[in-house]
Design a protein around this motif. Sequence first.
Motif, short mmCIF file in Angstrom:
data_model
loop_
_atom_site.label_atom_id
_atom_site.label_comp_id
_atom_site.label_asym_id
_atom_site.label_seq_id
_atom_site.Cartn_x
_atom_site.Cartn_y
_atom_site.Cartn_z
N ALA A 294 -7.51 -11.63 -1.38
CA ALA A 294 -6.54 -12.44 -2.37
C ALA A 294 -4.91 -12.13 -2.17
O ALA A 294 -4.12 -13.07 -2.38
N ARG A 295 -4.42 -10.93 -1.47
CA ARG A 295 -3.35 -10.81 -1.32
C ARG A 295 -3.17 -10.72 0.26
O ARG A 295 -3.52 -9.61 0.76
N PRO A 296 -2.39 -11.50 0.80
CA PRO A 296 -2.05 -11.30 2.27
C PRO A 296 -1.07 -10.08 2.32
O PRO A 296 -0.52 -10.23 1.45
N GLY A 297 -0.95 -9.55 3.16
CA GLY A 297 0.27 -8.86 3.39
C GLY A 297 -0.08 -7.72 4.14
O GLY A 297 -1.03 -7.65 5.20
N PRO A 298 0.40 -6.44 3.92
CA PRO A 298 0.26 -5.30 4.72
C PRO A 298 -1.02 -4.34 4.31
O PRO A 298 -0.96 -3.43 5.11
N ALA A 299 -1.92 -5.08 3.64
CA ALA A 299 -3.03 -4.06 3.21
C ALA A 299 -3.72 -3.67 4.33
O ALA A 299 -4.10 -2.36 4.58
N PRO A 300 -4.05 -4.43 5.50
CA PRO A 300 -4.81 -3.89 6.73
C PRO A 300 -3.91 -2.91 7.41
O PRO A 300 -4.49 -2.05 7.83
N LEU B 127 -0.50 4.03 -5.33
CA LEU B 127 -1.35 3.96 -4.07
C LEU B 127 -1.39 2.29 -3.78
O LEU B 127 -1.80 1.74 -4.64
N PRO B 128 -1.23 2.09 -2.29
CA PRO B 128 -1.44 0.46 -2.14
C PRO B 128 -2.95 0.33 -2.26
O PRO B 128 -3.97 1.16 -2.16
N GLY C 131 -2.20 -2.14 -8.15
CA GLY C 131 -1.90 -1.85 -6.70
C GLY C 131 -1.23 -3.00 -5.99
O GLY C 131 -1.39 -3.09 -4.85
N ALA C 132 -0.31 -3.52 -6.53
CA ALA C 132 0.43 -4.11 -5.77
C ALA C 132 1.24 -3.53 -4.78
O ALA C 132 1.81 -2.63 -5.56
N PRO C 133 1.23 -3.81 -3.52
CA PRO C 133 1.75 -2.88 -2.73
C PRO C 133 3.37 -2.45 -2.94
O PRO C 133 4.20 -3.48 -2.99
N GLY C 134 3.47 -1.26 -3.09
CA GLY C 134 4.82 -0.81 -3.08
C GLY C 134 5.44 -1.04 -4.48
O GLY C 134 6.41 -0.33 -4.85
#
Lengths: 351, 453
Positions: B214-220, B352-353, B424-427
């Motif tokens: 769902a959330r592209p971005g830095p997750a991987p 945490l992310p 958990g929205a990153p950051g």
Amino acid sequence: MTTQLTEPAPAHRLGARARTAVTVAAVVLLAGSTAGYALHAGQRPSGQQAAADASFGLAGPALYFRDTATGRVAHQPLAAAEGGAERTGGGPACDRFHTAGGTALCLRAEPGVLPKTYAVVLDRRLREVSRTTVPGVPTRARVSASGQMLAWTVFATGDSYSATGFSTRTAVLDLRTGYLVKSLEEIPLTVGGVRYHSPDVNYWGVSFARDDSRFYATVSTKGRTYLVEGNMSDWSARTLRENVECPSLSPDNTRVAFKKKVSDDPAAPWRLYVLDLRTMAETALAETRNVDDQASWTDDGTVAYALPGADGRASDVWTVPADGTGAPRMSVAGGSSPAAVAGSADSADAP
Amino acid sequence: MYLATTGRRAAPASPPTTGAGRRVPAAVLALGTVSLVTDVSSEMVSAVLPLYLVLGLGLSPLQFGFLDGLMGGAGAVVRLLGGHLADRGHRYKHVAGIGYAVSACSRLGLLLAGGATGGIAAALAADRVGKGIRTAPRDALITLSSPPEELGRSFGVHRAMDTTGALLGPLAAFALLWATAGAYDAVFVASFCAGLLGVLLLVLYVPGHHRPAARPGPAPARAKAFAALRDPAFRRILWAAALLGGATIGDAFVYLLLQRRLGLDPGWFPLLPLGAAAGYLLLAVPVGRIADRVGRRRPFLYGHLALLGAYLVLLAPAGGPAPLLLAAVLALLGVFYAATDGVLMALAGPVLPAGGRAGGLAVLQTGQALARMLAAAGFGAAWTVWGPRPALWGATALLLAALAGCRALLPRDPGAPVVPGAPGAPGAPAAPGPSGARAVEFAESPTSARSTS
């Protein structure tokens, strides 16, 4: 609270009804299996009959022991062939057993949220004389040569297996007076000549001398174990030597068999030794395996002890010469708590 | 129960973003049920194990205790591994399921090992490995399944259900032993069946997908083993947990001190942990809800204050009726667990992310566990050298210092409901922004705190 298992947006392969069906089926199947197994296990001939058969008594010469297959006491001739095929069963159900001088001590565990031990005193014909209930798991039982002094040790169990500490409690019963010392920890103790006070002393593995007053035992405090010599009549104890556990006094009262910590390897820390009380010289016995048992003298030249069993048996009884020579020999396949009963000459002096 | 929804409406926290906000999320209830069933299974075995080992196998408890300590260390490593694996590709459910399954099958190992000590040790090790693997992914699933502003309650519900299982397990085991006249193997079979049921419930009722795409971005990119350590807010929480863990003497010592102090019959000793667990069970949900209101930092600190109180009660000069002392210490221990165990996860979760949550929680749990292990060893040594009372005074001073340090160290309120609807929205919650600070001020007003009761 109402448990509503309604999913907002689940990505399940099964629908709600199918999941319920699978769950119910699984509960029925698993509960049924458990009940079936428990029923089967409960009906197993497990020798849970607590009392001894009428024909079973304390007559020597014989080696008495706990038969691990039935949990009941049995005996066989002292010089039985390897493995001991000629055993006679039918004794009382005990977890730890010892006998001498026409008295038997049977420790029986009573599992429960609060584990208990019954310390049952039996006479020559194995009829119950008295019974004491103590909290904990039974570990050591000993009767003096005269049959008048009894001692037992239980582990005060922790609540779960993540607790690494353990503690023991040792009681002494004098059959002549009926006086019971509930915990040996109250005895005034002298360590290296100095009166010793510490809350962490633990006693276990008592062995009485012929006079029914002197005794030997293990005391542990501050991470060390000592051989302690005590006296019931003047109510005192003093340490003799370090790194001695589970002493067992020879019939002639000159030597003590014990287990000594020889390794930090938790899988095999102990080895059997004999200490001469006159010279204080130690002799390593020919048994090189790890022994975690209080040895029992079958005569002045031999000690018997239990070891983890071979071929899936819980334990076997072995014997080895007490002078460091010879080789260990298996006496009882599937046995523990060995106790030799000498000839029947003394069978008339019933207590 | 009596915690009606009216209380929630009075809460000044940001309004729930979804309709399910007022209810405990179904996934949390499902995970709680899995934990309940699994704990019945594992505590059944734990309860009969001393008897089985000492009587059935003739194993010396000292010997066993040593092996057990070694396994504890291995468990910490496995936990980190489990957390890391779960984060890779968001396989929380898979990894947790493997952990539950390994533990369930370890009972079969106990059954098949018969009298072989090596087999028993291997089965117990497998149980520990399973527990190590599943803990972090399971807690990550809880954080991912509930709105961040209700994490405290979710963890409270989960831990309460978990503790219920732990209390029921020994009862079930001894009922079975009684019914079968001492057949330990029947206990192992029952435990295995209960464990399997736990795995099945997990498979059927716990959702497996947590919006990984769902959330592209830095997750991987963030799914590295120790990625969480780069986050300053998380590092502070980790340090705080380790610092306070290092000042915790361990329950066994508290019970031992209590028993000596009261001259309690040793037969009652095994009941003491049950008293504390009952307190934990009753308080886990209310304290979790309070944590959601006032922020998780204060309950976490106050929980350790309760532990400090327990030490002080034990140190207080003699006098007073024994039952009062007993009740006070056990209640304070119950408060301590209720206010710290799940609350710490709720504190750290939102920091945490999403892609590194299980790994981060694993690092946190491992850090805390290692600190507690060291503390218990240190306290044991101090007891041996100085005796129990001076050692406890030392522990009290240490805990007081750690509390003061953590009060300064912990982020003002990293777990507060800062950004609605962004689990958990990153950051996002890394640095408490102005909105977060406002929410805390608001929540800390005395009226709102009182409206909980």
